[in-house]
Enzyme design. Structure first.
Site, PDB file in Angstrom:
ATOM      1  N   GLY A  14       0.851  -1.258  -0.423  1.00  7.81           N
ATOM      2  CA  GLY A  14      -0.080   0.305  -0.336  1.00  7.81           C
ATOM      3  C   GLY A  14       1.173   1.364  -0.250  1.00  7.81           C
ATOM      4  O   GLY A  14      -0.010   2.577   0.645  1.00  7.81           O
ATOM      5  N   VAL A  17      -1.244   3.601  -1.960  1.00  9.89           N
ATOM      6  CA  VAL A  17      -2.713   5.006  -1.517  1.00  9.89           C
ATOM      7  C   VAL A  17      -1.570   5.254  -0.312  1.00  9.89           C
ATOM      8  O   VAL A  17      -2.323   6.801   0.022  1.00  9.89           O
ATOM      9  CB  VAL A  17      -3.144   4.014  -1.147  1.00  9.89           C
ATOM     10  CG1 VAL A  17      -2.750   2.337   0.014  1.00  9.89           C
ATOM     11  CG2 VAL A  17      -4.487   3.629  -1.007  1.00  9.89           C
ATOM     12  N   LYS A  37       7.924   9.948  -7.973  1.00 10.97           N
ATOM     13  CA  LYS A  37       8.239   8.494  -8.251  1.00 10.97           C
ATOM     14  C   LYS A  37       9.563   8.641  -9.238  1.00 10.97           C
ATOM     15  O   LYS A  37       9.503   8.047 -10.682  1.00 10.97           O
ATOM     16  CB  LYS A  37       7.337   7.530  -8.552  1.00 10.97           C
ATOM     17  CG  LYS A  37       7.458   6.172  -8.717  1.00 10.97           C
ATOM     18  CD  LYS A  37       7.104   5.611  -7.910  1.00 10.97           C
ATOM     19  CE  LYS A  37       6.649   4.077  -8.068  1.00 10.97           C
ATOM     20  NZ  LYS A  37       6.888   3.244  -6.670  1.00 10.97           N
ATOM     21  N   THR A  41       8.031   0.869 -12.759  1.00 11.17           N
ATOM     22  CA  THR A  41       8.656  -0.377 -14.062  1.00 11.17           C
ATOM     23  C   THR A  41       6.640  -0.363 -14.003  1.00 11.17           C
ATOM     24  O   THR A  41       5.548  -0.052 -13.596  1.00 11.17           O
ATOM     25  CB  THR A  41       8.597  -1.695 -13.015  1.00 11.17           C
ATOM     26  OG1 THR A  41       7.806  -1.832 -12.391  1.00 11.17           O
ATOM     27  CG2 THR A  41      10.547  -0.919 -12.757  1.00 11.17           C
ATOM     28  N   ASP A  49       1.950   5.026 -10.737  1.00  8.94           N
ATOM     29  CA  ASP A  49       2.079   4.981  -9.078  1.00  8.94           C
ATOM     30  C   ASP A  49       1.484   6.057  -9.150  1.00  8.94           C
ATOM     31  O   ASP A  49       0.487   7.132  -8.818  1.00  8.94           O
ATOM     32  CB  ASP A  49       2.661   4.727  -8.572  1.00  8.94           C
ATOM     33  CG  ASP A  49       2.730   3.068  -8.244  1.00  8.94           C
ATOM     34  OD1 ASP A  49       1.309   2.814  -9.074  1.00  8.94           O
ATOM     35  OD2 ASP A  49       3.965   2.827  -7.877  1.00  8.94           O
ATOM     36  N   GLY A 169      -1.524  -0.008   5.634  1.00  3.38           N
ATOM     37  CA  GLY A 169      -1.490   0.009   4.543  1.00  3.38           C
ATOM     38  C   GLY A 169      -2.747  -0.294   3.874  1.00  3.38           C
ATOM     39  O   GLY A 169      -3.341   0.454   2.819  1.00  3.38           O
ATOM     40  N   SER A 170      -2.735  -1.512   4.831  1.00  6.02           N
ATOM     41  CA  SER A 170      -4.308  -2.350   3.978  1.00  6.02           C
ATOM     42  C   SER A 170      -5.294  -2.609   4.841  1.00  6.02           C
ATOM     43  O   SER A 170      -4.753  -4.247   5.371  1.00  6.02           O
ATOM     44  CB  SER A 170      -4.219  -3.100   3.317  1.00  6.02           C
ATOM     45  OG  SER A 170      -5.263  -4.344   2.291  1.00  6.02           O
TER      46      SER A 170
END
Length: 226
Positions: A14, A17, A37, A41, A49, A169-170
């Site tokens: 994550g 986000v 960033k 890739t 992203d 993150g999640s």
């Protein structure tokens, strides 16, 4: 300089986000924010992203340096594309050129802390050393996270890179005993700066802004800007 690097204990935890949420909250607080960033890739299959961060956060200054089409580690993606990775010095100078007084410069890595982003083996940790930047670490909630997090923190400490804290993150909608226990244990390893609900990236832009506004402690966010 006011540069904060964002890494993860592994890929898929994550980072993007979390970077978007922090950028959104800082932006809503009137802070000048730029998101970098350096190496991306997977652009050939639509991975972008920076575009996702811009969509979610409303931040418009989004800067990359090297982009490779295949969804692989940067070294392999660059080899497959027949293109070089940037040098460590190129990345450092690129990021320094973005920063200025009163600005928060967020630098998101690729994968985990020691993934090579530059030729000759340069990593996000190396960039943090060169920039004098702290590192925000995005972590998972499930089994294995304590070991992965401890290893990441140990790697930071080995090069005297300051850990700015952890972010889950999640976070699952229905956490079990494992997740709840891990959350408590993680908070003993380093300050827990935020906990983002799973699926946050699927929120509408308006709902993401509302979520982000209270995601991090406001006083802590204010301290990030020099």
């Amino acid at each position: 300089m006011t540069v904060l690097c964002v890494t993860g204990t592994c890929t898929g935890v994550g980072k993007t986000v979390v970077t978007a949420a922090l950028a959104s909250q800082a932006n809503q607080a009137g802070i000048d924010v730029v998101v970098c960033k350096p190496v991306q890739t997977g652009t050939g299959i639509g991975d972008d992203d920076l575009a996702e961060i811009g969509r979610l956060s409303g931040v418009t200054e989004l800067v990359g340096l090297a982009r490779y089409p295949l969804p692989m580690a940067p070294v392999a993606a660059a080899e497959q594309a027949g293109q070089p990775l940037p040098s460590r010095d190129q990345l450092v100078q690129h990021i320094r050129g973005l920063d200025r007084p009163g600005r928060l410069t967020l630098v998101e890595g690729a994968g985990g802390l020691l993934v090579e982003l530059a030729d000759s083996g340069g990593t996000l940790r190396d960039l943090a050393v060169d920039l004098g930047a702290a590192m925000l670490v995005v972590v998972a909630a499930g089994l294995g996270t304590l070991n992965h997090t401890a290893l990441t923190l140990e790697a930071l400490a080995a090069q005297k890179v300051s850990c700015a804290g952890l972010v889950l993150g999640s976070w699952p909608a229905h956490p079990g005993l494992v997740e709840s226990s891990n959350r408590d244990a993680l908070a003993r390893l380093a300050p827990m700066r935020a906990v983002l609900s799973a699926g946050a990236a699927q929120l509408s832009v308006a709902d993401f802004a509302v979520m982000s506004a209270g995601a991090f402690d406001r006083e802590w966010v204010a301290t990030l800007v020099g």
